[in-house]
Design an enzyme around this catalytic site. Structure first.
Site, PDB file in Angstrom:
ATOM      1  N   PRO A   7       0.669  -1.287  -0.026  1.00 42.29           N
ATOM      2  CA  PRO A   7      -0.015  -0.099  -0.228  1.00 42.29           C
ATOM      3  C   PRO A   7       0.799   1.299  -0.134  1.00 42.29           C
ATOM      4  O   PRO A   7       1.948   1.182   0.840  1.00 42.29           O
ATOM      5  CB  PRO A   7      -0.670  -0.046   1.285  1.00 42.29           C
ATOM      6  CG  PRO A   7       0.243  -1.065   2.194  1.00 42.29           C
ATOM      7  CD  PRO A   7       0.854  -1.878   1.495  1.00 42.29           C
TER       8      PRO A   7
ATOM      9  N   ARG B 183      -3.178  15.836 -10.085  1.00 46.43           N
ATOM     10  CA  ARG B 183      -4.392  14.671  -9.932  1.00 46.43           C
ATOM     11  C   ARG B 183      -5.836  14.860 -10.441  1.00 46.43           C
ATOM     12  O   ARG B 183      -6.587  14.361 -10.997  1.00 46.43           O
ATOM     13  CB  ARG B 183      -4.394  14.014  -8.753  1.00 46.43           C
ATOM     14  CG  ARG B 183      -3.066  13.328  -8.303  1.00 46.43           C
ATOM     15  CD  ARG B 183      -3.491  12.298  -7.134  1.00 46.43           C
ATOM     16  NE  ARG B 183      -4.175  11.224  -7.286  1.00 46.43           N
ATOM     17  CZ  ARG B 183      -5.454  10.829  -6.861  1.00 46.43           C
ATOM     18  NH1 ARG B 183      -5.969  11.843  -6.337  1.00 46.43           N
ATOM     19  NH2 ARG B 183      -5.786   9.861  -7.488  1.00 46.43           N
TER      20      ARG B 183
ATOM     21  N   TYR C 178      -6.657  12.934 -13.530  1.00 45.58           N
ATOM     22  CA  TYR C 178      -7.844  12.064 -13.542  1.00 45.58           C
ATOM     23  C   TYR C 178      -9.058  12.488 -13.204  1.00 45.58           C
ATOM     24  O   TYR C 178      -9.936  11.400 -12.808  1.00 45.58           O
ATOM     25  CB  TYR C 178      -7.328  10.825 -12.066  1.00 45.58           C
ATOM     26  CG  TYR C 178      -5.819  10.562 -12.310  1.00 45.58           C
ATOM     27  CD1 TYR C 178      -5.277   9.637 -13.251  1.00 45.58           C
ATOM     28  CD2 TYR C 178      -5.022  11.120 -11.135  1.00 45.58           C
ATOM     29  CE1 TYR C 178      -3.832   9.376 -13.077  1.00 45.58           C
ATOM     30  CE2 TYR C 178      -3.801  10.800 -11.150  1.00 45.58           C
ATOM     31  CZ  TYR C 178      -3.064   9.681 -12.207  1.00 45.58           C
ATOM     32  OH  TYR C 178      -1.832   9.604 -12.084  1.00 45.58           O
TER      33      TYR C 178
ATOM     34  N   CYS D  97      -1.805  28.794 -16.195  1.00 40.64           N
ATOM     35  CA  CYS D  97      -2.392  29.244 -17.578  1.00 40.64           C
ATOM     36  C   CYS D  97      -3.262  28.168 -18.080  1.00 40.64           C
ATOM     37  O   CYS D  97      -2.813  27.715 -19.424  1.00 40.64           O
ATOM     38  CB  CYS D  97      -1.337  29.957 -18.453  1.00 40.64           C
ATOM     39  SG  CYS D  97      -1.021  31.537 -17.841  1.00 40.64           S
TER      40      CYS D  97
END
Ligand code: LLP
Length: 449
Positions: free
Chosen positions: A301, A343, A347, A374
């Site tokens: 993990p 992220r 995603y 930008c």
């Protein structure tokens, strides 16, 4: 809309997070204002106690489950989630091993004091130089990902007379993502060996003097909720595991990482004890059904250890109200963005934010927190509700930024990367210094140094 737009949702924020004087956010005993004054913003803050607590909880939960089913387990912290020498020390102190996937990660783990024998080394394209270094320092397990890598390692161990323990990464055809998993015969991706190609690869490894085959490795994805995907994958891998026992010992099984965490109040990850028991019992039942011994287990993990231990502090610069069809959205611009957290852009990842310098007193408004880059996709928090009296100069904290934010960070628009500061027991310290403008200029060969 939440009743209270100042609340700190349990499980999303570090355990230590609370509101102190004037409603100011306090993490690890240090207030947001003090952190911002000392280190500036944006700032990545890591709650050391939370990292250690999650590491030891995970280890204890899996050890309990393994013991109940007559086997043992090792937890490898997946360094790709966030790696620096301080974290390496913390997880080693909590009895974990470390998983690295490049030569760079390997060097950080070693610099953090890891005994090479405690390391696992992954990657679908490890170079000859990376493999040579791993064998030379005595990395505990190299996870082989391709036929070419078998031959690369064969050449290295024969040249150096070394003995190297290896696993074979297989692709179980199970791909899990958050709430769902897909199971196919062949998954169309770059990692590992398809199950029906693995026995031949293991036979080849077993022929090579100097390579010691210890077992199979499988990782089915990341940010996974529930145990169904892990159970399905384990059952498929155990068929192969049983088949391989005919040719020699297969003492270990590594089922990877991927345990999901809560980024917002909408996320409801499976409690770690339930996850551990659910996965380990699936392996034990699968072995019993096949009449095989339960192998020693390993898990990797990353996110579940560091994700919720990290928050990012920003300063609000500007706000702007944009009229939607039947609502108004307040755009809140902060002094970082996709350079420190890619992220959401990569995603569509969801995050949650709270005012950190104080509690707000006005009614909640719908906000979108955006960065200073930008690019219209430069979103930090796509939607959340914050007190309507938020204003330029206020500090804003984004929760659960401990995993895969700093590692995916960039200098887009020549924005320096923020420092990482550890907090614990009322004290703070820099564990990774921030970049300076000099750092940004240092690689430009057109500037006289
Ligand atoms: N083991 C292997 C072989 C892996 O490939 C990964 C993650 C892990 C363990 C750790 O997974 P975790 O427990 O942290 O979910 N950048 C993406 C995540 C990529 C994960 C890659 N491999 C993100 O930000 O969501």
């Amino acid at each position: 809309m939440p009743d209270d737009a100042n609340d700190l949702v349990e499980g999303v924020w570090p355990h230590s997070a609370h509101r102190g004087d004037g409603g100011e956010l306090v993490v690890g005993g240090v207030s947001a204002g003090e952190l911002a004054r000392t280190y500036g913003t944006p700032l990545q803050v890591l709650d050391e106690t939370e990292v250690r607590r999650r590491a030891s909880q995970l280890r204890a939960a899996f050890e309990r489950a393994a013991q109940a089913h007559g086997t043992s387990v090792r937890i490898y912290y997946a360094g790709k989630a966030l790696l620096n020498t301080s974290i390496v020390r913390w997880v080693l102190a909590e009895g974990l091993n470390v998983d690295v996937c490049t030569g760079g990660e390997l060097e950080v783990a070693l610099a953090g004091g890891a005994d090479a024998a405690q390391l696992g080394f992954h990657g679908n394209n490890k170079s000859v130089a990376e493999l040579e270094r791993a064998v030379a320092v005595g990395v505990g397990t190299i996870v082989i990902d391709s036929d070419i890598e078998i031959e690369r390692l064969a050449a290295i161990v024969s040249r150096t007379d070394a003995e190297q323990r290896v696993m074979l990464r297989v692709n179980s055809g199970v791909h899990a993502e958050t709430h769902d998993f897909l199971a196919t015969a062949h998954e169309d991706q770059k990692f590992g060996f398809p199950l029906d190609r693995a026995a031949a690869a293991v036979a080849r490894i077993r022929e090579i003097e100097g390579l010691v085959f210890v077992g199979l490795h499988c990782h089915i994805g990341s940010q996974i909720f529930g145990v169904a995907g892990f159970r399905e994958s384990a059952s498929r891998v155990l068929d192969l595991h049983q088949q391989l026992l005919a040719g020699g010992d297969v003492p270990q099984l590594n089922l990877g990482g991927g345990f999901g965490i809560a980024y917002t109040r909408a996320d409801d990850p499976t409690p770690i004890g339930e996850l551990a028991e659910g996965i380990v019992s699936a392996v034990a039942e699968g072995c019993a059904a096949r009449g095989t011994r339960v192998p020693a287990l390993a898990f990797e993990p990353g996110r579940a250890i560091v994700g919720n231990a990290g928050i990012t502090l920003y300063e609000i610069g500007t706000t702007k109200d944009v009229a939607l069809e039947n609502a108004t959205r307040r755009y809140v611009s902060v002094d970082g963005g996709m350079s420190d957290n890619a992220r959401p852009a990569l995603y569509g990842a969801a995050y949650s934010a709270r005012l950190a310098s104080r509690s707000g007193s006005a009614d909640p408004v719908l906000v979108r927190v955006v960065g200073k880059h930008c690019e219209s996709g430069d979103i930090v928090v796509d939607h959340d509700y914050l007190p309507g009296d938020l204003a330029p100069g206020d500090l804003l904290a984004v929760a659960a930024t401990g995993a895969y934010c700093a590692p995916l960070s960039s200098n887009y628009n020549h924005v320096p990367r923020p420092p990482i500061v550890a907090v614990a027991d009322g004290a703070s310290r820099v564990i990774v210094r921030g970049e300076t403008i000099d750092d940004l200029l240092a690689r430009d060969a057109g500037i006289a140094q």
